[in-house]
Design an enzyme around this catalytic site. Structure first.
Site, PDB file in Angstrom:
ATOM      1  N   ARG A  46       0.857  -1.195   0.000  1.00  0.00           N
ATOM      2  CA  ARG A  46       0.000   0.000   0.000  1.00  0.00           C
ATOM      3  C   ARG A  46       0.888   1.239   0.000  1.00  0.00           C
ATOM      4  O   ARG A  46       0.644   2.211  -0.709  1.00  0.00           O
ATOM      5  CB  ARG A  46      -0.948   0.006   1.215  1.00  0.00           C
ATOM      6  N   TYR A  98     -16.727  16.484 -15.377  1.00  0.00           N
ATOM      7  CA  TYR A  98     -17.119  15.079 -15.349  1.00  0.00           C
ATOM      8  C   TYR A  98     -18.140  14.855 -14.222  1.00  0.00           C
ATOM      9  O   TYR A  98     -17.920  15.292 -13.089  1.00  0.00           O
ATOM     10  CB  TYR A  98     -15.861  14.222 -15.151  1.00  0.00           C
ATOM     11  N   ASP A 170      -7.499  18.857 -14.116  1.00  0.00           N
ATOM     12  CA  ASP A 170      -7.793  17.503 -14.602  1.00  0.00           C
ATOM     13  C   ASP A 170      -7.384  17.486 -16.081  1.00  0.00           C
ATOM     14  O   ASP A 170      -8.034  18.110 -16.924  1.00  0.00           O
ATOM     15  CB  ASP A 170      -9.293  17.226 -14.418  1.00  0.00           C
ATOM     16  N   LYS A 195      -8.112   6.468 -19.095  1.00  0.00           N
ATOM     17  CA  LYS A 195      -8.424   6.972 -20.428  1.00  0.00           C
ATOM     18  C   LYS A 195      -7.185   6.919 -21.328  1.00  0.00           C
ATOM     19  O   LYS A 195      -6.668   5.852 -21.581  1.00  0.00           O
ATOM     20  CB  LYS A 195      -9.022   8.382 -20.292  1.00  0.00           C
TER      21      LYS A 195
HETATM   22  C1  LIG Z   1     -12.355  14.071 -17.102  1.00  0.00           C
HETATM   23  C2  LIG Z   1     -12.497  12.936 -16.137  1.00  0.00           C
HETATM   24  N1  LIG Z   1     -12.025  13.068 -14.892  1.00  0.00           N
HETATM   25  C3  LIG Z   1     -12.126  12.066 -13.978  1.00  0.00           C
HETATM   26  C4  LIG Z   1     -12.736  10.869 -14.293  1.00  0.00           C
HETATM   27  C5  LIG Z   1     -12.842   9.788 -13.241  1.00  0.00           C
HETATM   28  O1  LIG Z   1     -11.919   8.792 -13.485  1.00  0.00           O
HETATM   29  P1  LIG Z   1     -12.129   7.222 -13.149  1.00  0.00           P
HETATM   30  O2  LIG Z   1     -13.335   6.771 -13.936  1.00  0.00           O
HETATM   31  O3  LIG Z   1     -10.852   6.609 -13.570  1.00  0.00           O
HETATM   32  O4  LIG Z   1     -12.378   7.130 -11.681  1.00  0.00           O
HETATM   33  C6  LIG Z   1     -13.240  10.694 -15.579  1.00  0.00           C
HETATM   34  C7  LIG Z   1     -13.906   9.416 -15.936  1.00  0.00           C
HETATM   35  O5  LIG Z   1     -14.611   9.342 -16.934  1.00  0.00           O
HETATM   36  C8  LIG Z   1     -13.127  11.753 -16.532  1.00  0.00           C
HETATM   37  O6  LIG Z   1     -13.596  11.640 -17.782  1.00  0.00           O
END
Ligand SMILES: Cc1ncc(COP(=O)(O)O)c(C=O)c1O
Length: 381
Positions: A46, A98, A170, A195
């Protein structure tokens, strides 16, 4: 090193014991100690695992940071950032973000006394208006999901510096191939590595990259104390994905541009949201802070009918109807009922997430097959 070399070699070394070019998948939870506290740098997986370390070094290298941290999911990495805050602190976030991030802010952290303001950040004046003495953090997504708005990152950095706020970006949609937020003054870069970084729709993971040692130490503490870490196999997969990030992104951008132009010229299509168009409201900022425009785009249908959008999504053949984005395969999605279903209808419509909005993650298949696929379904509505 240039970016295209960093994705392959940045922060990496051949395995010292065998010369293995890729790090072994250290599928272990613990490490032998010679005497209590006398070990080779790893005590418990961890806290740290050598495969994860190799990935974390690669992450910091490609984002021009100094410290990388990998988590069990993108949301787990956002959760770790929010745990830097105290009850009473306030966050200003983009309102076009998101849906899962919105849900985490609004239903989990709100309960712990953190206040969120969701504002349209493509006008950075809205940020200034929402700042008060309790504001501690700016949460930015650019390009935004799913409206592909572009937020001026240098301007955000200037505002966050002036008010001593943490600026978190992000960077999931753009990836460091297109933009490097730390170079523009951000304090933390966040990724859903699920992604483009992973790139093959085979892993769920999150990442943070920072430059500042004190901030990195606080985040490492939270990573270990809260424990939302990724396993060694997933670390290996994302490390492998990163090695082809530059060639995949180049093709995503080429195909994205071809699909955007095709849709723009189609009589059944209403609006096409893609930052590469000169008439995109934030095109100039996109051009100045990104090296290309990416493979994500959204479009609406003339008449804005929910049923028409569903018919298109049910009949596409090369594009798969699925959550997520950023893999080699093209995906389609219906934000209103999928990714953004957790955002109330009035709230989502204010930001343009209407009933006929379709989001495409344009993959790296042959351009002609993608366009033929879209052409044939648009004939059905
Ligand atoms: C722009 C963005 N940020 C954060 C996330 C969250 O990531 P995760 O699905 O890996 O938890 C996503 C998921 O679709 C996303 O598109």
């Amino acid at each position: 090193m240039e970016f295209n070399t960093k994705v392959i070699h940045g922060g990496q070394q051949h395995d010292p014991s065998t010369g293995a070019v890729m790090p072994p998948i250290y599928q272990t939870s613990t490490y032998a100690q010679v005497s209590p506290g006398d070990h080779k740098g790893y005590e418990y997986s961890r806290t740290g695992n050598p495969t994860r370390t190799a990935l974390e070094n690669a992450l910091s290298s490609i984002e021009n940071g100094r410290y990388g941290l990998a988590f069990a999911s993108g949301l787990a990495s956002i959760d770790a950032v929010m745990k830097l805050l105290e009850p009473g602190d306030e966050v200003i976030s983009t309102n076009d973000l998101y849906g899962g991030t919105f849900r985490l802010f609004n239903t989990i952290f709100k309960k712990f006394g953190i206040k969120f303001h969701f504002v349209g950040m493509d006008d950075t004046g809205n940020i200034e208006k929402a700042i008060n003495k309790n504001t501690k953090l700016l949460w930015v997504e650019s390009p935004t999901n799913p409206m592909l708005n572009i937020i001026d990152l240098k301007k955000c950095a200037e505002i966050s510096n002036r008010h001593q706020l943490l600026l978190v970006v992000d960077n999931t949609f753009a990836t460091p191939y297109l933009q490097k937020p730390l170079d523009m003054g951000a304090d933390i870069v966040m990724h859903s590595a699920t992604k483009y970084l992973g790139g093959h729709s085979d892993v769920v993971m999150g990442a943070l990259v920072v430059k500042d040692k004190e901030l990195a130490d606080k985040l490492y503490y939270i990573q270990n104390a809260s424990g939302a870490v990724c396993g060694p196999m997933d670390s290996f997969l994302v490390l492998r994905g990163i090695k082809t990030l530059h060639v995949r992104m180049q093709r995503h951008c080429e195909n994205g541009s071809a699909v955007a132009h095709f849709l723009k010229g189609h009589p059944k299509v209403g609006k096409v949201y893609w930052p590469g168009f000169e008439d995109h409201p934030n095109h100039i900022i996109a051009k100045s802070q990104m090296s290309d425009f990416g493979g994500m785009l959204s479009f609406t249908l003339k008449g804005n009918k929910y049923e028409d959008a569903i018919k298109i999504l049910e009949n596409l053949k090369v594009f798969t109807l699925a959550e997520s984005l950023g893999g080699v395969e093209s995906l389609s999605g219906h934000p209103a009922s999928m990714t953004h279903a957790s955002i109330p209808k009035e709230e989502r419509e204010k930001t343009g997430v209407t009933d006929s909005l379709i989001r495409l993650s344009v993959g790296i298949e042959a351009e002609k097959d993608l366009i033929d696929d879209l052409e044939s379904v648009l004939e059905m509505v």
